[in-house]
Design a protein around this motif. Structure first.
Motif, mmCIF file in Angstrom:
data_model
loop_
_atom_site.group_PDB
_atom_site.id
_atom_site.type_symbol
_atom_site.label_atom_id
_atom_site.label_comp_id
_atom_site.label_asym_id
_atom_site.label_seq_id
_atom_site.Cartn_x
_atom_site.Cartn_y
_atom_site.Cartn_z
ATOM 1 N N VAL A 71 -10.988 -0.973 -5.316
ATOM 2 C CA VAL A 71 -9.901 -1.724 -4.695
ATOM 3 C C VAL A 71 -9.331 -2.742 -5.689
ATOM 4 N N ARG A 72 -10.228 -3.389 -6.448
ATOM 5 C CA ARG A 72 -9.782 -4.389 -7.409
ATOM 6 C C ARG A 72 -8.933 -3.754 -8.513
ATOM 7 N N GLU A 73 -9.355 -2.578 -8.962
ATOM 8 C CA GLU A 73 -8.617 -1.945 -10.061
ATOM 9 C C GLU A 73 -7.267 -1.385 -9.623
ATOM 10 N N TYR A 74 -7.122 -1.120 -8.332
ATOM 11 C CA TYR A 74 -5.834 -0.642 -7.826
ATOM 12 C C TYR A 74 -4.836 -1.782 -7.603
ATOM 13 N N ARG A 75 -5.331 -3.028 -7.637
ATOM 14 C CA ARG A 75 -4.478 -4.157 -7.277
ATOM 15 C C ARG A 75 -3.168 -4.220 -8.084
ATOM 16 N N PRO A 76 -3.226 -4.075 -9.422
ATOM 17 C CA PRO A 76 -1.961 -4.126 -10.183
ATOM 18 C C PRO A 76 -0.975 -3.050 -9.732
ATOM 19 N N PHE A 77 -1.506 -1.886 -9.337
ATOM 20 C CA PHE A 77 -0.626 -0.819 -8.852
ATOM 21 C C PHE A 77 0.126 -1.265 -7.603
ATOM 22 N N TRP A 78 -0.591 -1.899 -6.672
ATOM 23 C CA TRP A 78 0.069 -2.327 -5.432
ATOM 24 C C TRP A 78 1.041 -3.468 -5.676
ATOM 25 N N GLU A 107 -11.569 -2.417 4.850
ATOM 26 C CA GLU A 107 -10.442 -1.839 5.591
ATOM 27 C C GLU A 107 -9.200 -2.730 5.588
ATOM 28 N N GLN A 108 -9.408 -4.028 5.856
ATOM 29 C CA GLN A 108 -8.246 -4.898 6.008
ATOM 30 C C GLN A 108 -7.448 -5.049 4.712
ATOM 31 N N THR A 109 -8.188 -5.322 3.620
ATOM 32 C CA THR A 109 -7.532 -5.459 2.324
ATOM 33 C C THR A 109 -6.768 -4.198 1.961
ATOM 34 N N ARG A 110 -7.403 -3.079 2.213
ATOM 35 C CA ARG A 110 -6.792 -1.820 1.804
ATOM 36 C C ARG A 110 -5.608 -1.460 2.687
ATOM 37 N N SER A 111 -5.692 -1.737 3.984
ATOM 38 C CA SER A 111 -4.543 -1.376 4.808
ATOM 39 C C SER A 111 -3.359 -2.299 4.497
ATOM 40 N N PRO A 114 -8.691 11.320 5.416
ATOM 41 C CA PRO A 114 -8.522 10.715 6.749
ATOM 42 C C PRO A 114 -8.590 9.190 6.712
ATOM 43 N N GLN A 115 -9.309 8.648 5.726
ATOM 44 C CA GLN A 115 -9.403 7.186 5.659
ATOM 45 C C GLN A 115 -8.056 6.592 5.276
ATOM 46 N N ILE A 116 -7.344 7.245 4.346
ATOM 47 C CA ILE A 116 -6.022 6.762 3.942
ATOM 48 C C ILE A 116 -5.034 6.939 5.097
ATOM 49 N N ARG A 125 -5.735 6.715 8.187
ATOM 50 C CA ARG A 125 -5.949 5.610 9.116
ATOM 51 C C ARG A 125 -5.466 4.279 8.538
ATOM 52 N N LEU A 126 -5.699 4.058 7.248
ATOM 53 C CA LEU A 126 -5.280 2.785 6.640
ATOM 54 C C LEU A 126 -3.767 2.613 6.721
ATOM 55 N N ILE A 127 -3.023 3.710 6.621
ATOM 56 C CA ILE A 127 -1.554 3.607 6.636
ATOM 57 C C ILE A 127 -0.996 3.639 8.058
ATOM 58 N N THR A 128 -1.551 4.490 8.908
ATOM 59 C CA THR A 128 -0.929 4.701 10.223
ATOM 60 C C THR A 128 -1.714 4.073 11.369
ATOM 61 N N GLY A 129 -2.957 3.690 11.113
ATOM 62 C CA GLY A 129 -3.797 3.175 12.183
ATOM 63 C C GLY A 129 -4.335 4.280 13.082
ATOM 64 N N LEU A 130 -4.006 5.535 12.759
ATOM 65 C CA LEU A 130 -4.449 6.650 13.599
ATOM 66 C C LEU A 130 -5.425 7.541 12.838
ATOM 67 N N GLU A 131 -6.317 8.186 13.595
ATOM 68 C CA GLU A 131 -7.248 9.131 12.983
ATOM 69 C C GLU A 131 -6.508 10.435 12.673
ATOM 70 N N SER A 132 -6.977 11.131 11.632
ATOM 71 C CA SER A 132 -6.295 12.368 11.230
ATOM 72 C C SER A 132 -6.409 13.458 12.293
#
Lengths: 207, 213
Positions: A68-75, A121-125, B175-177, B179-186
């Motif tokens: 997650v840390r290494e992706y930060r510059p990308f985001w 989860e929160q950081t990544r979403s 499926p994790q991505i 959920r991270l983007i849409t809040g929904l399960e695949s």
């Protein structure tokens, strides 16, 4: 002084273990990795890994935190981006192939996990949310039709970038044996641009 | 899963063979090749390991049989009744939700194949010639739509085909991505419906798109 030296040595041992763990996890997946193998690759004993990371789960979390840390510059680039750049102008979305493999492992293992927990989860979403926000901004500016589901388009754009790495065999069968990853990116990028309308005139390069 | 009816399998031999194969399909799709244990497949299929070796040989041969089934499964769906279809018709015929969620077993097998084996230019792809032949269907459907001016200028037939496949398969691979983007399960039908509608809105030309510049 001796305290500093010890702390430095501990830091570098910790880094060495994490580095070895990233490699192992990217190679074999998050579930199949054996702590012995990480210890061997890092040249430390297993007890030290448990001392630093508590458990294999702890080690897995540290690996994903590093990702997650290494992706930060990308985001950060994404946050300051616009539609044309999201479609075809983004830098390669990963500093290293091993992170893509880790994401792939995490994905296939997530589906098999009854708890369905996502590390950080929160950081990544929030990170993925920055891309969706860019799309919504473009909708407000009128450069993207407002009836398009920005979340789903955001997901499709991530899939468009990750696809060649998750399904390299399918990519090769469709692109042909000699196509490079750059050829694939161009074919997908051009298609997305055409489907979403031509890039705007003022789409100036980011870097 | 292919062996839907045991009545079609008269003798005990072919029925235990089918049972092993269907457990193997499930295990390989959950864990991939490397992490799957053949002991567990034998155990879950309720046969002894010797019998499994007798039918399929070592793990790599059992996996071959699974991939062969996967190719057989995808082939008619990718070809969707031939390459003479119009693009909209082809798009709807291959819509992922047209087959329901049991498809995710095969999509995950496909994702595992990609992740584990990679595809450097010289890596072997199982049943490559047959599969390349299947992909001619979407490629020629899209090429014709481009030639007829149905699709906007700049669409690349290979890029378009890849986008259709990626958006169908990757919710199951990532499926994790999802959920991270849409809040929904695949595996949520709502997620599938929204993604499919979005791709249709983008890809299938119905009304002219108005984009201000």
């Amino acid at each position: 002084l001796s305290d500093d030296v010890t702390a430095d040595a501990a830091d570098s041992t910790w880094e060495r273990i994490l580095e070895a763990a990233v490699e192992e996890f990217a190679q074999n997946g998050l579930a199949a990795v054996r702590v012995d193998a990480v210890a061997r690759a890092a040249g430390v004993n297993k007890q030290l890994i448990y001392y630093y990371f508590k458990s294999k789960i702890g080690l897995r979390e540290a690996v994903l935190e590093r990702m997650v840390r290494e992706y930060r510059p990308f985001w950060d680039v994404v946050a300051n981006s616009n539609l044309p750049h999201l479609l075809s102008g983004l830098p390669d979305n990963s500093p290293n192939d091993r992170w893509r493999r880790l994401l792939a492992w995490e994905g296939v293992e997530y589906a098999d996990d009854s708890i369905r927990e996502i590390v950080l989860e929160q950081t990544r979403s929030q990170a993925y949310g920055t891309q969706t926000e860019v799309l919504r901004r473009e909708q407000e500016a009128g450069s993207l039709p407002s009836d398009i589901d920005a979340q789903m388009l955001s997901l499709a754009l991530v899939f468009a970038r990750m696809g060649p790495f998750i399904l390299p065999q399918v990519t090769r069968m469709i692109m042909g044996q000699d196509a490079t990853i750059a050829d694939t990116r161009t074919a997908i990028g051009a298609t997305l641009e055409a489907l979403l309308g031509s890039p705007r005139e003022d789409g100036s390069p980011l870097e | 899963v292919p062996n839907s009816s045991s009545a079609a399998l008269p003798d005990a031999d072919s029925s235990s063979k089918e049972r092993i194969l269907s457990v193997a399909i499930e295990e390989f799709s959950r864990k991939g090749y490397a992490a799957t244990r053949v002991d567990l497949i034998a155990e879950r299929a309720g046969v002894n390991k010797q019998l499994m070796y007798y039918y399929f040989g070592p793990k790599a041969r059992l996996y071959d049989a699974v991939v062969e089934r996967m190719v057989q499964f995808f082939r008619p769906r990718v070809e969707a009744g031939g390459s003479d279809k119009g693009f909209a018709e082809y798009f709807d015929a291959t819509a992922p939700d047209a087959y329901g969620l049991q498809l995710s077993v095969w999509r995950r097998l496909l994702a595992w194949e990609g992740i584990e084996h990679g595809a450097s230019a010289d890596a072997e792809i199982r049943h490559e010639a047959e599969r390349v032949e299947s992909y001619r269907a979407p490629l020629s459907v899209v090429e014709r739509a481009i030639a007829n001016g149905e699709l906007p200028d700049g669409v690349d037939a290979r890029g378009m085909t890849l986008l259709m496949i990626f958006t169908a398969v990757l919710p199951d691979a990532l499926p994790q991505i999802t959920r991270l983007i849409t809040g929904l399960e695949s595996d949520d039908p709502e997620m599938r419906r929204r993604l499919q509608e979005t791709m249709r809105r983008l890809m299938v030309p119905t009304e002219p798109k108005e984009i201000s510049s």
